[in-house]
Every structure is written in C-alpha cells, then in structure tokens.
Design a protein around this motif. Structure first.
Motif, PDB file in Angstrom:
ATOM      1  N   ASP A 260       0.828  -1.206   0.000  1.00  0.00           N
ATOM      2  CA  ASP A 260       0.000   0.000   0.000  1.00  0.00           C
ATOM      3  C   ASP A 260       0.864   1.259   0.000  1.00  0.00           C
ATOM      4  N   GLN A 261       2.162   1.094   0.306  1.00  0.00           N
ATOM      5  CA  GLN A 261       3.140   2.158   0.136  1.00  0.00           C
ATOM      6  C   GLN A 261       4.489   1.502  -0.121  1.00  0.00           C
ATOM      7  N   LEU A 262       5.335   2.207  -0.830  1.00  0.00           N
ATOM      8  CA  LEU A 262       6.611   1.627  -1.237  1.00  0.00           C
ATOM      9  C   LEU A 262       7.699   2.682  -1.159  1.00  0.00           C
ATOM     10  N   SER A 263       8.800   2.306  -0.541  1.00  0.00           N
ATOM     11  CA  SER A 263      10.000   3.144  -0.502  1.00  0.00           C
ATOM     12  C   SER A 263      11.078   2.424  -1.298  1.00  0.00           C
ATOM     13  N   ILE A 264      11.639   3.085  -2.319  1.00  0.00           N
ATOM     14  CA  ILE A 264      12.513   2.380  -3.259  1.00  0.00           C
ATOM     15  C   ILE A 264      13.746   3.212  -3.573  1.00  0.00           C
ATOM     16  N   SER A 265      14.837   2.505  -3.733  1.00  0.00           N
ATOM     17  CA  SER A 265      16.090   3.125  -4.163  1.00  0.00           C
ATOM     18  C   SER A 265      16.305   2.779  -5.633  1.00  0.00           C
ATOM     19  N   CYS A 266      16.304   3.800  -6.480  1.00  0.00           N
ATOM     20  CA  CYS A 266      16.447   3.566  -7.913  1.00  0.00           C
ATOM     21  C   CYS A 266      17.818   2.986  -8.260  1.00  0.00           C
ATOM     22  N   CYS A 315      12.318   3.456 -12.849  1.00  0.00           N
ATOM     23  CA  CYS A 315      12.095   4.091 -11.550  1.00  0.00           C
ATOM     24  C   CYS A 315      11.715   5.560 -11.754  1.00  0.00           C
ATOM     25  N   PRO A 316      10.669   6.079 -11.067  1.00  0.00           N
ATOM     26  CA  PRO A 316      10.315   7.498 -11.212  1.00  0.00           C
ATOM     27  C   PRO A 316      11.377   8.391 -10.589  1.00  0.00           C
ATOM     28  N   VAL A 317      11.428   9.614 -11.083  1.00  0.00           N
ATOM     29  CA  VAL A 317      12.441  10.563 -10.610  1.00  0.00           C
ATOM     30  C   VAL A 317      12.073  11.123  -9.242  1.00  0.00           C
ATOM     31  N   VAL A 318      10.809  11.384  -9.048  1.00  0.00           N
ATOM     32  CA  VAL A 318      10.335  11.971  -7.790  1.00  0.00           C
ATOM     33  C   VAL A 318       9.280  11.043  -7.184  1.00  0.00           C
ATOM     34  N   VAL A 340       4.536   5.788  -3.862  1.00  0.00           N
ATOM     35  CA  VAL A 340       5.907   5.322  -4.065  1.00  0.00           C
ATOM     36  C   VAL A 340       6.842   6.467  -3.719  1.00  0.00           C
ATOM     37  N   THR A 341       7.707   6.230  -2.726  1.00  0.00           N
ATOM     38  CA  THR A 341       8.673   7.237  -2.284  1.00  0.00           C
ATOM     39  C   THR A 341      10.057   6.860  -2.807  1.00  0.00           C
ATOM     40  N   VAL A 342      10.699   7.811  -3.476  1.00  0.00           N
ATOM     41  CA  VAL A 342      12.026   7.580  -4.053  1.00  0.00           C
ATOM     42  C   VAL A 342      13.079   8.051  -3.061  1.00  0.00           C
ATOM     43  N   ILE A 343      14.015   7.170  -2.740  1.00  0.00           N
ATOM     44  CA  ILE A 343      15.085   7.500  -1.796  1.00  0.00           C
ATOM     45  C   ILE A 343      16.124   8.358  -2.516  1.00  0.00           C
ATOM     46  N   GLN A 344      16.378   9.529  -1.946  1.00  0.00           N
ATOM     47  CA  GLN A 344      17.352  10.454  -2.525  1.00  0.00           C
ATOM     48  C   GLN A 344      18.672  10.342  -1.766  1.00  0.00           C
ATOM     49  N   ASP A 345      19.714  10.909  -2.361  1.00  0.00           N
ATOM     50  CA  ASP A 345      21.027  10.925  -1.709  1.00  0.00           C
ATOM     51  C   ASP A 345      20.936  11.708  -0.410  1.00  0.00           C
ATOM     52  N   GLY A 346      21.497  11.149   0.648  1.00  0.00           N
ATOM     53  CA  GLY A 346      21.485  11.811   1.945  1.00  0.00           C
ATOM     54  C   GLY A 346      20.344  11.384   2.841  1.00  0.00           C
ATOM     55  N   ASP A 347      19.369  10.671   2.308  1.00  0.00           N
ATOM     56  CA  ASP A 347      18.250  10.206   3.137  1.00  0.00           C
ATOM     57  C   ASP A 347      18.715   9.096   4.069  1.00  0.00           C
ATOM     58  N   TRP A 359      14.025  -7.950   2.488  1.00  0.00           N
ATOM     59  CA  TRP A 359      13.619  -6.568   2.729  1.00  0.00           C
ATOM     60  C   TRP A 359      14.540  -5.653   1.934  1.00  0.00           C
ATOM     61  N   ASN A 360      13.934  -4.832   1.072  1.00  0.00           N
ATOM     62  CA  ASN A 360      14.727  -3.898   0.286  1.00  0.00           C
ATOM     63  C   ASN A 360      15.127  -2.697   1.126  1.00  0.00           C
ATOM     64  N   VAL A 361      16.055  -1.907   0.595  1.00  0.00           N
ATOM     65  CA  VAL A 361      16.444  -0.666   1.255  1.00  0.00           C
ATOM     66  C   VAL A 361      15.214   0.217   1.395  1.00  0.00           C
ATOM     67  N   THR A 362      14.976   0.707   2.618  1.00  0.00           N
ATOM     68  CA  THR A 362      13.744   1.452   2.918  1.00  0.00           C
ATOM     69  C   THR A 362      14.095   2.754   3.615  1.00  0.00           C
ATOM     70  N   LYS A 363      13.389   3.801   3.246  1.00  0.00           N
ATOM     71  CA  LYS A 363      13.610   5.117   3.823  1.00  0.00           C
ATOM     72  C   LYS A 363      13.116   5.147   5.263  1.00  0.00           C
ATOM     73  N   ALA A 364      13.840   5.890   6.115  1.00  0.00           N
ATOM     74  CA  ALA A 364      13.476   5.999   7.526  1.00  0.00           C
ATOM     75  C   ALA A 364      12.065   6.560   7.666  1.00  0.00           C
ATOM     76  N   GLY A 365      11.304   5.948   8.570  1.00  0.00           N
ATOM     77  CA  GLY A 365       9.926   6.372   8.797  1.00  0.00           C
ATOM     78  C   GLY A 365       8.915   5.703   7.908  1.00  0.00           C
ATOM     79  N   HIS A 366       9.337   4.864   6.980  1.00  0.00           N
ATOM     80  CA  HIS A 366       8.434   4.164   6.075  1.00  0.00           C
ATOM     81  C   HIS A 366       8.328   2.686   6.474  1.00  0.00           C
ATOM     82  N   VAL A 367       7.306   2.046   5.959  1.00  0.00           N
ATOM     83  CA  VAL A 367       7.017   0.647   6.277  1.00  0.00           C
ATOM     84  C   VAL A 367       7.254  -0.199   5.038  1.00  0.00           C
TER      85      VAL A 367
END
Length: 985
Positions: A260-266, A315-318, A340-347, A359-367
């Motif tokens: 239902d939500q996704l955090s992804i590293s391109c 992978c989307p840019v934003v 879909v949340t894209v992980i940026q540099d520095g996150d 488990w893939n790389v996931t942004k902090a605060g996401h499930v």
C-alpha cells in the motif's frame, strides 16, 4: 430430442369444444404418481374454442417409430354417458423418461410442466439439490409411472427496492403473493458458489411475512451479500422459485494492495511491481493504472479473487502516487492509491536484509511490506525507524483454511447458512486445523471462530452432538497448551479480552449438548467435562468430582434445583474444568478486590444448569478447592465488568474454612465460572506475627494509660511556660489519639470484614483518622519548635498557637480520611483483604503512608535546624534558660520519635512490595505496635521536668541543679521583650 432405447412420452392432447350442453366431466382424486395413462384429470369447456382436456396418453415407442406414430391423428372416446368420438386437434409433450438398465426411469418435465409437491416428496431427484427447489427430474421404479402437470400462472413476483445496492445500506426483497404460499425460504447464491445458501434470521438478516407479502431484509450490505437471491415456496400444489441478481459494488477496503506504500532506491532496484486484488463478485471489473507510461499491466485470477498487476520498468524521478482504477459497467469507478517514495542521496535508510524475508532498502519512517508464504493470507510489515534501524517484524499472515472457517462462522452468525448442519462441521474441521496455528493471527482466527459458533448456537437454539462437543473440547485442550510468549501474549496485546471470550464461548457450547448424548464425560490434560441429565425428578444433591491435585469437588444442594422440577422440565447440569486458563484472563479485579496482584490455583470451574432449554443462573453451589497456602477469595468471572472485557468478582461468593480440615470451601449463590484468588504478596497467616501484634498493642495501650496517669499527677508543674504548655498539650493529644486508635485496631479483627459491614467500615475510618491525627500532632510539635526558634521577637499568643495546632492535628487528618473513603470505597479499593483496614494494594493506604512520610521528612528538616540553633545560639537571639530547656526537651523527643516512626512506616511500605522476606514484617509489627511505649519513654519520662515533678510527688528531693535553673529564669529575659513575653503567657 434424443431418447434412450425405450423412451416413454407422456402427451397432453387438445380437443375441439364439447357441443353437448349435458356433457359433464368430473375431477377424480389425484394419484401419488401424478395420474395413470388415460386418466382424466381436468377439463375446461367453452363455445367456439379449443381447450386442454384432462386426457393424458402414455406412449412407449422405439427411437425409429415415435415421430411417425405421434404425427397420426388419434381418436379416443370421452368417458361420459353420451359416448361419442372426439378428434385430437393438438398434442404437447409433458414428460420424457429415460429407462436405465436397472429398470428405473429418470423422468424430466418439459417446458411449462412440473411435478407436483406430492410426487416430489415421494421420489428422489435425479441430481442432488436442496429440498426447496422445484423438482424437474425424478426417479421412478420399473412398476411406477407418473406425469408432469401443466404449471398455472406464477403466484407472485419479486419487488426489490433496487437491484444495485450501495455498501452499508439495507437491501429489501419483497415477494408479492397472489396465492397462499407455504414452506417459503430465501437463498443466496454468491459468485462462484455452486449451491445456494439458506438465509435465516441473524445479525444481518431479517425475515417478515404477512398474508399478502414476504420481505427479506439484509442490513449493512457488502460484496459478501451480492449474488443471486432465490425465493422458494409452495403454492397451488407446486414448488416455485423466483430469482433476482443483486449487485453490490466493491469498496476501497475490499481491495488488497501489495504494497500500500513503497520506498525504493532507484540505484539498487530500478523496477518494481504493484498489485491490487479484489474478491470474486458478480460484477465484471477491469483495471487501469495511472501513470502507466513505461509500465506493463496484466491480470491474474486465483480461487476467490482477481489480481491486477502493474510492472513498472523504470524508476520514477520523484515521489509518485500510482492509482489502480477499477471499473465495472454501470458503476462508479473505484480508485485505490499506492504511494511510491524515491530514496534520494542523503536520506536516512534501513539497509537491505535477506535473513528470513527479503527486505529492500527502505527510507526511515516508512514501512516495508512483503507477501505471505503460500497458503497464508495477509501481509508482513517491517517499519524502518527514524534512526535507520529496523524495528520488529509484524505479520498478519493467517492460515487460509483457518481464515475461511472464521469467515464462514461469521457469515453463519450474520444469517447465511444452516446452523444445525454447519456448526458441527466447522467444529470438526477446527479440531483438525488447530495444529496449523503458528502465529498470533492464526490463534485469533481460531478463537474468533469458536466465539462466533457459540453465538450461533445461542441465537439458533440448536443442540450439539457428542461428536461435535468432543471436537470442541479437543480443540480447547490444545489451545490451552499453546505457548504463552510467542502466541498468547501477542494475541492478548492485539485483543486483551481474547481469554475471556474463549471462556464464554467454551462454557456456552458445553452446556448445549443434546439430551440424547447425556450423560457424557470427557477428560484430557487441560479440560475435564461432566454432564448429567437429571430428568424431571432428582432425589439427591448434584455432585461432581475432578481428578486434580488436590481433588476439586462441587456440589449443588437439592433445594437449589427444586424450583426447576415443579413444572416437570428436564434438568441437565454441565461441569467444566479448565486448566491454565487463569493465566490467559486479564488481571481485572472488580469491587472489593482492588488492584492487588493475585494468583489462582490454575483451575477455572464452570457450572451450567439448563432447564427446558433455558439457562438457570440462580442457585447455590459449594466448591472445595482443597488446601491453600493463604486466605483465598472465592470469585467468579464476570463477563460484564470493565466494559465487556471481563474481570474477577466476589459478589455473591464467600469463603467457608472447615474447622476439621485445612481445605477451603467456596459458597456462591449463582452459577458461572468460578475460581479462587490468593494474593501474591500476602504473608501467610503466621501465629508468631499475630501474637507479637497483640502483645505489642497491649503493651502500647498500657504505656499510654501510664502516660495519662503521669500527666494527671504532674500537669500543673510541667506547663509553667508557654513552650512547655504547647509541647505537652501536643504530646497529650498524641497519647489520646494513639490510645483510641490502638483500641480500635485491636478490636477490628472481631468484626465481620468486607465493605458490606458498616462496623468494619467505621473501624477502618476511625483507625485511619486517629493514626493520622497522632502524626499530625507530632508535626504540630515540630512546627511550634520551628516557630519558637525562628521568630523569637514575633511570638504568637498561646491561645492562637493552640487553635492552629488543633486545626492541624484534627482537621487535616479527617480531611485525608474522608477523601480516601469517598474516593476508594465506590471503586471497591478501600478495605484490605479480609481486614478492617486500608487496602494495601490500592491508593487508600497511600493516603495514610504518604502524609506520614511527609511529616517525618518535615520533622527531619525542623530537627536539623533546631540542633544547629540550640548548639550555637547568638547573643541577640538566644532564648532564656528555662525556655531553652523546654525547647531542648521538644527536640530530644522528636529526635527519637521521628526516626523511629519514619523507620516504622518505611518498613510498612517495604512489606507491600512483591516477594519481600518475612523479616520486615516482624520488625514492622514490633515497631508499629509499641509506639505507645516509645512515647511514654522518650516523650514523657525522658523530660527532666516530669522526672523532677514525679520525685517531688513521691517525697524525694530533686537535685539542686533544677532549682537554680528555675530561679534564674527571669534574669535572662531581655528588657525590651519582657512585657511582651508576659503578655504572651
């Protein structure tokens, strides 16, 4: 039409009008098989028109000859007095029978014809179907014959309020009847179901009938109530079936999204996959995704569901929100978003983990989410913490079979299905599937199924067979053995009342055994059951004994069951013993038990009495739980406490300790689930402690009486200045309060304990007030000492100081005591366990200990200041010698009494802690019960003035030093304050 080797055709013939007005045709009685060959059944006549005559012909033809044979014009004389030939002008086929090799004929009705209800009830159908449907094909024996009859006009019509219903609304289906109907039933055939489901009154189903109509109401409809509705009834000698498809569109909550939500590293995962799944429904849904550029959409079907998949290849840019839009013809589109949340540099991110689940790389605060293993339904989630550390895994994966049983039981309670058939089936399947429980979600699904079945049994008033009940008890035995840490604790965290719900469901189902199955007994490691059918007359008490250590026995006196036999009803008693259930019930304690932590013997005994199909809850039951280590509470589990979560209550139960044996008997005046509670922190009854307490209180009372006698002898001598007067007045009030409190406390055990005893409540209140008053008068002494030392030139009058001391010594204690009574008595947390004293585990005792320790702390500060002042007085602030001696007397008394009293109630707090040794109890008992002795020794006899006065009283001359001190009293009073001091006195 293709027939068997020996087809049989039943024909209906149309004849010209009968022109003889005298022609009469009678209607003979109808045979069981529907009429024999050539038997007249019905005839209608009219001028100038052809009618269907009641003439039926049975023809046995070969495959080659039957078309030619029925094409010839046939004539047959009409059975009447004026026999004259009639010509056959029309012919219709009614029934086609195929004769099998065993000689049985499979006869099917052709269009417009049907078997009547009498024929249907005496012959089996060609194919298995539910009993209420019209029978189109029946099996006849080799010597039997029958025919289908012409159907009259349909005697009713369905009139729904709408064929398409919005989720959450009410669906009303109305059968408008033009003829009288019988055996009317409603069915629902959901999407994908081969057979229709009987609808009966339930939480979602209501049935109403009147002479002109019958109404089916479905409340709070959802997609599970969509499908083809069938109304089956009998009218005019035939079975009828009217049907209508009702469509209910899906809601967003019906759509399963993964994720239902996704955090992804391109950088590590340039592509990903999104899925939305819907349950099977009569509506045809298609899906479209947006945005869909650079993606590939597909669909896949599974049993009971359909999934739409979007494979995103770039992978989307934003950050992007993808939408799964579900569309069905004639329905509003249903849009389901997936972010879909894209992980940026520095996150900040959590690293990929493939230990058990990938488990893939996931942004902090996401499930992060992952699918469940095969044959399990749900989702696995894992939260990435704000600091980039993975949190524990949460899984809602549930065994598919257990989830299906839970859904079936819930729909059965709602009104879909036949409880008499399905409840035993589900119980049998549960006993097989209990071994599949491997997660808290599995356990909750299984326990929820049992709870739903218990409600169905009560609402439908059905009875269980021995086999069904045995399956339930086997399941319960295995459930009680399940691991507490990995299964029960997480399940209770999600649903705290799950243990209480299990108890209610099992005891409800256990008492619904059919009379034919009684008596019945069952024994396993965790479950024991005994049922006894007493009949309308029972000669003696009901008794039950269970093989526990020590043995548990229960008895219901005959007089308690006597009201049930006056009307000749059959009485059945069910005794159910459950081990280990006590640890699964929430630690909720009702009025009278307070907030103490209790332990049970690991047994819960449930006794149920059924009379004439109704539960009988009033009656006396006597239970023997064997020997106990401490004084127990006889309690029962009240499911209505704590907003339906349940809790232990002792209402209507009492302990009866046998004098000849160490066993404890519980007597309760109602029937439910019983047990006993023993405080985990209560020190077992100790004769030595009781003896010390009585001896100490006696010594304290004697010492206080001696103190009063001493004051009676020397009062006028020792109160010759203001400081001495105030000091001894405070001490005198301490003596009076402590004396009254000790007498009250010593007599309290003679009163009946419990909040129902007014004398016990009064004794507890008086002890609370008087003991507090003792300490507040000690505080008044300390504050008077502080005032004399700090405000030498601003002294208050003796009357004003005494008034303030009285307010402090009596009004403050009565305020605390009254507040404790008003606050904790309504909660059942005022009195302690079996004593007329404050509850040691609730807040009531802290309204005493708290002020006492606060007073001890204040006195300690005052004493510190007093010692510094008196040891190093300045020239300008030094008190007179006599006054200095009085202040020293106050200081010495407080220096001893304050630490002693502080230590006493510090130990008193220690005795309230869990797993405390017996030593603090002994020290606390000795110090607490000898406070009067300490006051006599260090508050009274240690005072030099009192000792001198006693010596003079008994004819002995005091030392000269005291005389010099008395003579030099006035010489140290400063001139500028002499008059003010005299006024103060």
């Amino acid at each position: 039409m293709v027939c068997a080797a020996l087809p049989v055709l039943l024909l209906a013939m149309t004849l010209p009008p009968l022109r003889s007005p005298a022609a009469q045709v009678s209607q003979p009685a109808q045979s069981q098989a529907g009429g024999e060959s050539g038997q007249p059944l019905d005839q209608r006549s009219g001028e100038g028109e052809s009618v269907l005559a009641s003439v039926y012909v049975q023809l046995a033809l070969s495959n080659q000859t039957w078309p030619l044979a029925i094409s010839r014009t046939l004539t047959r004389p009409l059975a009447s007095a004026s026999s004259f030939p009639r010509t056959l002008t029309g012919l219709s086929l009614t029934t086609e029978c195929n004769v099998h090799a065993d000689g049985q004929s499979y006869c099917a009705c052709l269009s417009g014809y049907q078997w009547n209800t009498s024929v249907c009830s005496h012959h089996r159908p060609c194919q298995t179907t539910h009993n209420h449907r019209p029978c189109g094909c029946l099996v006849f024996g080799s010597t039997e014959a029958g025919y289908c009859q012409l159907l009259p006009p349909v005697p009713g019509r369905l009139s729904p309020n709408s064929w398409v219903r919005t989720p959450g609304t009410t669906l009303n289906l109305t059968l408008v009847k033009s003829r009288e109907t019988t055996n009317l039933n409603w069915f629902l055939r959901p999407a994908g179901s081969p057979t229709p489901i009987l609808l009966q009154p339930g939480t979602h189903v209501s049935l109403a009938s009147s002479p002109g109509q019958a109404v089916l109401s479905i409340f709070n409809v959802s997609h599970r109530w969509a499908g083809e509705y069938l109304c089956c009834f009998e009218a005019q000698g035939f079975r009828w079936e009217l049907s209508q498809v009702v469509e209910v569109p899906l809601q967003a909550t019906d759509v399963a999204r993964l994720p239902d939500q996704l955090s992804i590293s391109c950088a590590t995962c340039p592509g990903f996959q999104l899925t939305c799944c819907i349950p099977s429904t009569h509506l045809a849904y298609t899906a479209s995704w947006s945005p869909g550029e650079g993606s590939k959409a597909s669909s896949a079907s599974a049993p009971g569901s359909q999934c739409f998949v979007l494979a995103v290849q770039s992978c989307p840019v934003v950050d992007t929100t993808y939408t799964c839009e579900l569309q069905s013809p004639g329905m509003a589109p249903l849009r389901v978003p997936i972010s879909v949340t894209v992980i940026q540099d520095g996150d900040t991110t959590c690293p990929g983990d493939s230990s058990a689940i990938a488990w893939n790389v996931t942004k902090a605060g996401h499930v992060a989410q992952a699918p469940c293993p095969a044959n399990r339904t749900g989702v696995v989630k894992r939260t990435c913490g704000p600091d980039g550390i993975w949190e524990p895994i949460y899984s809602s994966c549930t065994d598919a079979e257990l989830l299906a049983l839970h859904r079936r039981a819930r729909l059965l309670w709602a009104g879909q299905g036949q409880p008499t058939v399905e409840v035993p089936q589900i119980l049998a399947r549960l006993s097989e599937q209990v071994t599949a429980v491997s997660s808290p979600s599995d356990l909750l699904a299984l326990l929820g199924t049992i709870s739903f079945l218990a409600r169905v049994v009560v609402d439908a008033r059905i009875q269980l067979t021995r086999r069904a009940l045995q399956g339930l008890l086997k399941t319960t035995d295995k459930v009680l053995d399940m691991d507490t840490d990995s299964l029960w604790a997480p399940a209770q965290a999600q649903k705290p009342s799950v243990g209480s719900a299990l108890l209610l469901a099992v005891e409800t189902l256990a008492c619904h055994l059919c009379p034919q199955g009684q008596p019945f007994s069952f024994s396993s490691r965790n479950v024991q059951l005994q049922t006894q059918f007493l009949g309308p007359a029972f000669p003696a008490d009901y008794r039950a004994s269970f093989s526990t250590q020590p043995p548990l026995q229960a008895r219901i006196p005959r007089r308690s069951l006597a009201p049930l036999r006056h009307n000749g009803t059959n009485v059945s008693v069910t005794s159910l013993l459950l081990r280990k259930l006590d640890r699964l019930l929430p630690p909720n304690y009702g009025q009278g038990l307070g907030d103490s932590l209790y332990a049970t013997p690991g047994l819960v005994l449930s006794i149920s009495v059924m009379a004439g199909g109704q539960a009988f809850n009033q009656g006396e039951v006597i239970m023997d739980f064997g020997n106990t280590a401490s004084t127990p509470h006889c309690v029962f589990w009240d499911h209505s406490l704590f907003q339906g979560k349940g809790g232990w209550s002792d209402e209507g139960c009492q302990v009866q300790t046998a004098h000849a044996s160490p066993t404890t008997q519980c007597i309760c005046r109602h029937l439910t689930a019983f047990s006993i509670l023993m405080s985990q922190n209560t020190v077992p009854e100790n004769p030595t402690l009781e003896l010390l307490s009585q001896v100490g209180l006696g010594a304290s009372i004697l010492a206080l009486l001696v103190c009063l006698g001493v004051y009676r002898l020397v009062w006028r001598v020792v109160v010759q200045n203001k400081v001495a007067y105030l000091r001894h007045m405070a001490l005198l009030n301490m003596v009076l309060c402590l004396l009254a409190a000790d007498i009250c406390f010593l007599g309290a055990p003679l009163l009946p304990p419990g909040p129902q005893s007014p004398l016990c409540l009064a004794a507890a209140f008086l002890c609370h007030f008087l003991y507090l008053a003792t300490f507040f008068w000690m505080l008044a002494q300390a504050l008077m000492l502080a005032h004399q030392l700090l405000f030498i030139f601003r002294q208050l009058s003796k009357c004003r100081v005494l008034s303030l001391m009285v307010v402090l010594g009596y009004m403050c204690p009565i305020g605390f005591a009254g507040a404790a009574l008003g606050l904790y008595l309504p909660r059942g947390q005022y009195l302690g366990e079996g004593a007329c004293w404050l509850n040691g585990k609730g807040g009531a005792l802290y309204t005493f200990v708290g002020p006492v320790l606060a007073i001890v702390g204040v006195n300690g500060l005052v004493l510190t200041m007093a010692v510094l002042k008196l040891l190093r007085p300045s020239l300008s602030e030094g008190p007179p010698v006599e006054k200095r001696h009085a202040l020293l007397g106050v200081t010495k008394a407080l220096l001893i009494l304050t630490p002693v009293f502080g230590l006493t109630w510090g130990l008193g707090l220690a005795t309230l802690l869990e797993k405390v040794s017996i030593v603090p109890h002994y020290i606390f008992t000795i110090l607490n019960t000898t406070q009067g002795v300490f006051i006599l020794l260090f508050g009274c006899l240690m005072d030099k003035k009192i000792r001198e006065a006693l010596l003079r009283r008994f004819g002995r001359t005091p030392p000269p030093k005291s005389t010099i001190s008395l003579a030099t009293y006035e010489t140290y009073i400063p001139e500028h304050s002499k008059g003010r001091s005299e006024d103060a006195r």
